[in-house]
Design a protein around this motif. Structure first.
Motif, PDB file in Angstrom:
ATOM      1  N   ASN A 213       1.049   0.182  -5.852  1.00  0.00           N
ATOM      2  CA  ASN A 213       0.495  -1.014  -5.208  1.00  0.00           C
ATOM      3  C   ASN A 213      -0.148  -0.713  -3.860  1.00  0.00           C
ATOM      4  O   ASN A 213      -0.595  -1.630  -3.168  1.00  0.00           O
ATOM      5  CB  ASN A 213       1.616  -2.050  -4.998  1.00  0.00           C
ATOM      6  CG  ASN A 213       2.207  -2.519  -6.313  1.00  0.00           C
ATOM      7  OD1 ASN A 213       1.475  -2.693  -7.287  1.00  0.00           O
ATOM      8  ND2 ASN A 213       3.511  -2.731  -6.345  1.00  0.00           N
ATOM      9  N   MET A 214      -0.200   0.567  -3.476  1.00  0.00           N
ATOM     10  CA  MET A 214      -0.762   0.920  -2.175  1.00  0.00           C
ATOM     11  C   MET A 214      -2.282   0.833  -2.202  1.00  0.00           C
ATOM     12  O   MET A 214      -2.922   1.167  -3.206  1.00  0.00           O
ATOM     13  CB  MET A 214      -0.308   2.334  -1.783  1.00  0.00           C
ATOM     14  CG  MET A 214       1.177   2.422  -1.479  1.00  0.00           C
ATOM     15  SD  MET A 214       1.718   4.128  -1.207  1.00  0.00           S
ATOM     16  CE  MET A 214       1.621   4.759  -2.880  1.00  0.00           C
ATOM     17  N   GLU A 215      -2.846   0.364  -1.081  1.00  0.00           N
ATOM     18  CA  GLU A 215      -4.297   0.191  -1.006  1.00  0.00           C
ATOM     19  C   GLU A 215      -5.022   1.530  -1.006  1.00  0.00           C
ATOM     20  O   GLU A 215      -6.133   1.644  -1.524  1.00  0.00           O
ATOM     21  CB  GLU A 215      -4.662  -0.599   0.258  1.00  0.00           C
ATOM     22  CG  GLU A 215      -4.112  -2.021   0.261  1.00  0.00           C
ATOM     23  CD  GLU A 215      -4.483  -2.774   1.517  1.00  0.00           C
ATOM     24  OE1 GLU A 215      -5.141  -2.170   2.397  1.00  0.00           O
ATOM     25  OE2 GLU A 215      -4.133  -3.970   1.630  1.00  0.00           O
ATOM     26  N   GLU A 216      -4.397   2.554  -0.407  1.00  0.00           N
ATOM     27  CA  GLU A 216      -5.024   3.863  -0.329  1.00  0.00           C
ATOM     28  C   GLU A 216      -4.140   4.891  -1.014  1.00  0.00           C
ATOM     29  O   GLU A 216      -2.912   4.855  -0.895  1.00  0.00           O
ATOM     30  CB  GLU A 216      -5.237   4.264   1.132  1.00  0.00           C
ATOM     31  CG  GLU A 216      -5.974   5.577   1.299  1.00  0.00           C
ATOM     32  CD  GLU A 216      -6.207   5.910   2.763  1.00  0.00           C
ATOM     33  OE1 GLU A 216      -6.665   7.031   3.035  1.00  0.00           O
ATOM     34  OE2 GLU A 216      -5.922   5.051   3.620  1.00  0.00           O
TER      35      GLU A 216
ATOM     36  N   ARG B 200      -2.084   8.106  -1.835  1.00  0.00           N
ATOM     37  CA  ARG B 200      -1.309   9.033  -1.015  1.00  0.00           C
ATOM     38  C   ARG B 200      -2.003  10.395  -1.018  1.00  0.00           C
ATOM     39  O   ARG B 200      -2.694  10.763  -1.978  1.00  0.00           O
ATOM     40  CB  ARG B 200       0.099   9.170  -1.584  1.00  0.00           C
ATOM     41  CG  ARG B 200       0.880   7.876  -1.598  1.00  0.00           C
ATOM     42  CD  ARG B 200       1.178   7.419  -0.185  1.00  0.00           C
ATOM     43  NE  ARG B 200       2.125   8.344   0.459  1.00  0.00           N
ATOM     44  CZ  ARG B 200       2.188   8.531   1.761  1.00  0.00           C
ATOM     45  NH1 ARG B 200       1.328   7.938   2.577  1.00  0.00           N
ATOM     46  NH2 ARG B 200       3.086   9.352   2.253  1.00  0.00           N
TER      47      ARG B 200
END
Length: 486
Positions: free
Chosen positions: A269-272, A274
């Motif tokens: 769900n992270m926008e960017e 890793r």
């Protein structure tokens, strides 16, 4: 008369009872340094399993300390965060299986989290007893001396990292499957060996290194096929089979890395993305160790870490001694015998004396009849004949043999230990060396040798015993109360 193996099992069980008693006593007498482990926020995803807030349930749940907190969280809630993927899935999965089956009746009383902790303590202590049994059987197979194997097994039962084998850590499962797997490698039960060594790689990341034992086995048999049997195609087949077996050992570890990649990089769900997701080889485990724990080559070489180097110095010293000791013995073996003789004798299951003298009936396999007898071969042959140490499946009777032989099969153990020691000292947080190296048989074999060697002063034997006892007591007191130990 009880067999030595039964004695080792009883001793291992007694050592676990002692460790649990010491740990519980230290918890009753001293207040934990960090009580935050008792704070368990709800899972990110709702858990269908009920939890209890009774005093008994909270007290049991608080027994999970240090990394045990992370294993417990993974078992209860799954892998919610990136850093939780540092804790491999065999222990959490085993806790879930036990809590939902055998110990399921306790869930309504204690709650699911507390039952998971109970499952961990039951599972790991039972696994340690089984691991000690495999340690003894493997030691007899390699050392050819039941007495030396028994002494080494006693040391393993009371090893300096004992507290980790009786708590919510993955050490017991790793020891069980790595020692058992290596034992089956050298007894020819390759399918069982593959499964057990693969499981060791799903317990601890260094379990993947156990694939090297299959490589060693394949090289020996390929040499025998090519140069002794004159069958080059058979040698190629042996090498390919050994390669496939080695790959199989790696599969669980890399499958778990792929699982992390899918959950974080593809479905996260992270926008960017890793940073590790963008790598050519997106290895999650290496990134976690470096990013969250600062693991890396020479990164731990700081003045403030000197106490941790001192804490690890006993086991590192013993590991270096083990490597030097067996390297010298192997060099003497290679100087007195040709490599061809050693390899052929090892593959065919005979001692080097039997290889040189065909009228000597010597057996080096781990499973032989309990009724093996020594046939008369004449006085000249009888003087140079050496019986072989082995145990049976039926009643574990042992034939005592040649105590000073260092067989060529010691070589992969020493190479494995050397790599682990280098990694522990130069790459990892050095204080974890005590438990990181605790499942390595050569450490206990060498310590066993020191205890009875006439060339060693009695002082060194006393120092080893004092070191083992002191670390058991320190571990029970410090680790159990959330104080730094190893």
């Amino acid at each position: 008369m009880a067999s030595p193996l039964a004695g080792v099992v009883r001793l291992a069980a007694a050592s676990r009872a002692l460790l649990l008693a010491l740990s519980l006593l230290s918890r009753l007498l001293f207040r934990p340094y960090d009580t935050s482990a008792s704070l368990h926020p709800p899972c990110l995803l709702p858990s269908p399993s009920p939890n209890s807030t009774t005093t008994a349930a909270n007290s049991i749940a608080s027994l999970a300390v240090w990394d045990g907190v992370h294993f417990l969280r993974a078992a209860e809630c799954g892998y919610e965060y990136e850093q939780s993927f540092a804790f491999l899935p065999l222990l959490p999965a085993s806790l879930n299986l036990l809590a939902r089956s055998v110990l399921a009746p306790l869930v309504p009383v204690l709650g699911y989290r507390a039952v998971l902790v109970v499952s961990g303590y039951v599972l790991n202590n039972v696994a340690f007893v089984a691991a000690a049994a495999y340690f003894y059987r493997l030691s007899v197979l390699i050392l050819k001396s039941p007495s030396a194997a028994y002494r080494a097994s006693v040391l393993f039962c009371f090893n300096p990292a004992s507290v980790f084998y009786s708590s919510l850590y993955s050490e017991s499962l790793y020891a069980l499957f790595s020692l058992g797997g290596v034992f089956y490698v050298f007894t020819g039960a390759n399918t069982i060996a593959m499964i057990m060594l693969a499981l060791s790689g799903s317990a601890r990341s260094n379990g993947a290194l156990n694939a090297g034992y299959f490589c060693f086995q394949a090289l020996l048999h390929a040499y025998d096929a090519a140069f002794q049997k004159k069958r080059p195609m058979l040698a190629v087949q042996v090498l390919v089979t050994g390669f496939l077996r080695s790959v199989f050992v790696f599969i669980p570890f890399f499958a778990f890395q792929a699982y992390g990649y899918l959950n974080i990089c593809l479905h996260g769900n992270m926008e960017e993305l890793r940073p590790w997701c963008k790598s050519k080889v997106p290895l999650l485990y290496g990134f976690i160790q470096s990013h969250y724990w600062g693991v890396g080559f020479l990164r731990y070489f700081q003045v403030k870490q000197l106490p941790n180097f001192l804490l690890a110095s006993p086991v590192l010293s013993l590991a270096v001694y083990s490597i030097v000791h067996y390297t010298k013995m192997l060099r003497q073996l290679f100087e007195s015998n040709s490599i061809h003789e050693l390899i052929v004798a090892t593959v065919e299951g005979r001692s080097i004396e039997a290889y040189k003298s065909s009228d000597v009936d010597t057996v080096l396999k781990s499973k032989v009849s309990a009724n093996v007898t020594n046939k008369a071969q004449g006085n000249a042959v009888a003087k140079r004949r050496k019986s072989v140490a082995t145990e049976t499946d039926s009643n574990d009777q042992i034939i005592e043999v040649n105590k000073d032989v260092c067989p060529i099969v010691v070589l992969p153990f020493i190479l494995h230990l050397a790599f682990m020691t280098f990694t522990a000292f130069f790459v990892m947080h050095v204080q974890v060396s005590t438990r990181f190296l605790s499942a390595s048989p050569p450490i206990y074999w060498a310590a066993s040798h020191i205890l009875v060697s006439p060339s060693s002063s009695k002082r060194w034997g006393n120092i080893i015993c004092a070191y083992f006892i002191a670390y058991i007591l320190l571990g029970s007191l410090l680790f159990s109360n959330f104080y730094p130990f190893t």
